[in-house]
Design an enzyme around this catalytic site. Structure first.
Site, short mmCIF file in Angstrom:
data_model
loop_
_atom_site.label_atom_id
_atom_site.label_comp_id
_atom_site.label_asym_id
_atom_site.label_seq_id
_atom_site.Cartn_x
_atom_site.Cartn_y
_atom_site.Cartn_z
N SER A 220 0.83 -1.19 0.00
CA SER A 220 0.00 0.00 0.00
C SER A 220 0.88 1.25 0.00
CB SER A 220 -0.87 -0.04 1.27
OG SER A 220 -1.99 0.77 1.13
N GLY A 258 -3.04 -0.42 -3.80
CA GLY A 258 -1.75 0.03 -3.32
C GLY A 258 -1.26 1.36 -3.86
N PRO A 301 -8.16 -0.36 -5.91
CA PRO A 301 -7.68 0.83 -5.20
C PRO A 301 -8.59 1.18 -4.02
CG PRO A 301 -8.77 1.47 -7.24
CD PRO A 301 -8.76 -0.03 -7.21
N GLY A 302 -8.01 1.45 -2.88
CA GLY A 302 -8.78 1.90 -1.72
C GLY A 302 -8.36 3.31 -1.37
N ARG A 344 -2.50 6.21 12.29
CA ARG A 344 -1.45 5.91 11.32
C ARG A 344 -0.08 6.45 11.71
NH1 ARG A 344 -1.22 7.22 6.64
NH2 ARG A 344 -0.51 5.23 5.83
N TYR A 348 2.48 3.53 11.91
CA TYR A 348 3.39 3.42 10.76
C TYR A 348 4.39 4.57 10.65
CZ TYR A 348 -0.97 1.03 9.40
OH TYR A 348 -2.11 0.29 9.38
N CYS A 375 -4.33 9.26 26.81
CA CYS A 375 -3.39 9.17 27.92
C CYS A 375 -2.16 8.38 27.55
CB CYS A 375 -4.10 8.53 29.11
SG CYS A 375 -5.52 9.51 29.59
N GLU A 376 -1.47 8.78 26.52
CA GLU A 376 -0.17 8.19 26.27
C GLU A 376 0.69 9.06 25.36
OE1 GLU A 376 -1.76 4.37 24.60
OE2 GLU A 376 0.00 4.62 23.31
N TYR A 405 -8.12 4.82 5.89
CA TYR A 405 -7.58 4.21 7.10
C TYR A 405 -7.53 5.21 8.27
CZ TYR A 405 -6.38 0.97 3.40
OH TYR A 405 -6.46 0.15 2.31
N1 LLP Z 1 -6.69 -5.23 -1.92
C1 LLP Z 1 -6.25 -5.96 -0.89
C2 LLP Z 1 -6.34 -7.41 -0.97
C3 LLP Z 1 -5.77 -5.32 0.26
O1 LLP Z 1 -5.34 -6.05 1.28
C4 LLP Z 1 -5.72 -3.91 0.31
C5 LLP Z 1 -5.22 -3.21 1.48
C6 LLP Z 1 -6.21 -3.20 -0.79
C7 LLP Z 1 -6.67 -3.88 -1.90
C8 LLP Z 1 -6.24 -1.70 -0.83
O2 LLP Z 1 -4.99 -1.13 -0.72
P1 LLP Z 1 -4.85 0.45 -0.97
O3 LLP Z 1 -5.21 0.70 -2.40
O4 LLP Z 1 -5.78 1.13 -0.03
O5 LLP Z 1 -3.44 0.76 -0.67
N2 LLP Z 1 -3.91 0.44 7.24
C9 LLP Z 1 -2.80 0.66 6.33
C10 LLP Z 1 -3.07 0.11 4.97
C11 LLP Z 1 -3.38 -1.37 4.97
C12 LLP Z 1 -3.77 -1.88 3.63
C13 LLP Z 1 -4.30 -3.26 3.73
N3 LLP Z 1 -4.76 -3.83 2.51
C14 LLP Z 1 -2.52 2.16 6.28
O6 LLP Z 1 -3.17 2.91 6.97
O7 LLP Z 1 -1.59 2.59 5.59
#
Ligand code: LLP
Length: 449
Positions: A220, A258, A301-302, A344, A348, A375-376, A405
């Site tokens: 990602s 990603g 894409p997310g 995040r 991260y 509280c941290e 996220y």
């Molecule tokens: N497809 C699959 C199978 C995934 O596991 C993910 C994300 C996506 C698509 C979407 O990825 P994106 O396009 O959003 O990068 N919580 C972390 C990111 C974890 C992503 C997990 N899987 C953050 O805040 O950076």
């Protein structure tokens, strides 16, 4: 006076502007948004969301024509009923990784044939529901799951389309916790170790399963296309082996999500028109190399769709000058949210930008840290930022690019109610996820003593 969004920096969404010294979304100034909806609140630029989702849909179609598969919006980045409804209106698909995400997709009216079920440990209930409603595909992630999906398909008298999640062994350059396709991970089946081939052989023995193709998700917040190009080549080499052994070609290839976005002014959000042509070239080259017909290509894409479309609005509660180790002063600016609405930075080491939202300041900047109310010590939203030194309690602070996220990973730490999400479009704002209340928090407590 109104300024164009670009002069504010690449991490602000399209319909953000600067009106009379205030950050404004679709023409509504921050002070008015805060007054009407309170803080902290996630404000979502609905037009930007719709146009980003549409650009992925149209970009995939433009690149692959008839061979365009689905854009599956990765709903883990952020989902709710309204967002799922927009997805169904725009006509793209949705990637769900849990029963909860599936419930939101269905509540929003997404057609099950456009839903893809993911997850490395799907429950029997999740599998059963997905099979019974007829999802587009279930992405198989373990040998156990092959039997579980076949059992559910048998029970419902169906043949279930599946993809296999492959681990192509790629080190995408991103944070370790969000890099998902090197070898030592919990996801998928390794191509190199032979695990992936064993999964293919097992699926082939089960008539209830229809193997439609292979999938990978390499990580990602990725910039550049090299990792995707290598992934496409390795996946297609694998499907060529399938063709050689089984005599037929797998019709689908899903390259996951990603695609990176801008969190800071020197970063540039990846646009579908930047990456899809390069991915298209790589896929076509690999198909030619292995003498394969072009499969349908899907992406997930997310972050890239929703991330740039929200900012979080906080109110400053306290400001404290702290003398630090080198003798200098660090200004600790505390806002009314924190790691419960943005995990995040703590998780991260993510970096964000922030600005005073309801006024301009010409004061000199000071070495500062934007922190929350938890509280941290690790409750940090921005570890290091040069911030106007005249910041005072009551100032509003906006952090852009919090759409992905952020709310989806929000917690109730310290019994803090999670913030609402307010969608703004055409100068109108409406709540799409309401603010949690203390009553919501206590509603789960069943024992009085
Ligand atoms: N497809 C699959 C199978 C995934 O596991 C993910 C994300 C996506 C698509 C979407 O990825 P994106 O396009 O959003 O990068 N919580 C972390 C990111 C974890 C992503 C997990 N899987 C953050 O805040 O950076």
């Amino acid at each position: 006076m109104s300024t164009q969004p670009n002069s504010l920096g690449s991490m602000w969404s399209k319909n953000i502007s600067f009106i009379d010294g205030e950050i404004a979304l679709s023409g509504i100034p921050a002070s008015q948004l805060a007054k009407e909806f309170g803080t902290p609140t996630f404000f979502l630029d609905e037009e930007a969301f719709r146009s980003r989702a549409t650009a992925w849909r149209d970009g995939l179609k433009a690149e692959f024509g008839e061979r365009a598969g689905q854009v599956f919006y990765a709903s883990k980045a952020f989902t709710c009923t309204a967002v799922a409804h927009w997805i169904s209106e725009i006509g793209i698909g949705i990637d769900v990784a849990t029963g909860g995400e599936l419930a939101a997709a269905l509540a929003g009216g997404v057609n099950p044939t456009k839903i893809e079920l993911h997850g490395n440990n799907k429950s029997l209930t999740e599998i059963d529901r997905a099979v019974s409603i007829g999802v587009h595909s279930i992405v198989i992630d373990s040998l156990y799951e092959i039997d579980r999906v076949a059992d559910a398909a048998r029970k419902h008298g169906k043949r279930q389309p599946v993809l296999i999640r492959l681990t192509p062994g790629i080190e995408a350059h991103t944070h370790e916790s969000i890099s998902t396709a090197h070898e030592d991970v919990k996801f998928g089946f390794s191509i190199a170790s032979g695990a992936a081939w064993a999964a293919v052989e097992k699926i082939a023995t089960l008539p209830e399963l229809e193997l439609r193709g292979v999938h990978c998700h390499i990580g990602s917040q990725i910039f550049g296309t090299e990792a995707f190009e290598i992934a496409a080549d390795r996946l297609l080499a694998f499907t060529a082996k399938y063709r050689d052994v089984y005599g037929s070609e797998l019709p689908e290839l899903d390259l996951g999500g990603g695609y990176g976005i801008s969190y800071l002014a020197d970063e540039v959000t990846v646009e579908p028109s930047d990456v899809l042509p390069t991915i298209g070239m790589a896929v076509r080259a690999a198909c030619a190399k292995y003498s394969l017909a072009l499969p349908t290509i899907s992406v997930e894409p997310g972050r890239n769709i929703v991330g740039p479309t929200m900012f979080t609005l906080y109110e400053v509660g306290t400001v404290k000058d702290v003398v630090i180790e080198d003798g200098s002063i660090r200004k600790y600016i505390s806002v009314d949210g924190g790691m419960s609405d943005n995990a995040r930075t703590a998780l991260y080491g993510a970096e964000y930008f922030a600005t005073i939202a309801q006024r301009t300041s010409s004061a000199p900047t000071a070495q500062s840290r934007l922190v929350g109310k938890h509280c941290e010590t690790g409750d940090i939203i921005i570890r290091d930022i040069q911030f106007p030194s005249d910041v005072i309690p009551g100032d509003l602070i906006a952090t852009p690019a919090t759409g992905a996220y952020g709310r989806s990973m929000a917690s109730n730490y310290n019994h803090v109610p999670r913030p609402p999400v307010v969608a703004v479009i055409d100068g109108k704002a409406r709540v799409i996820v309401r603010r949690e209340t203390e009553a919501d928090l206590l509603a789960l407590d069943v024992a009085k003593m």
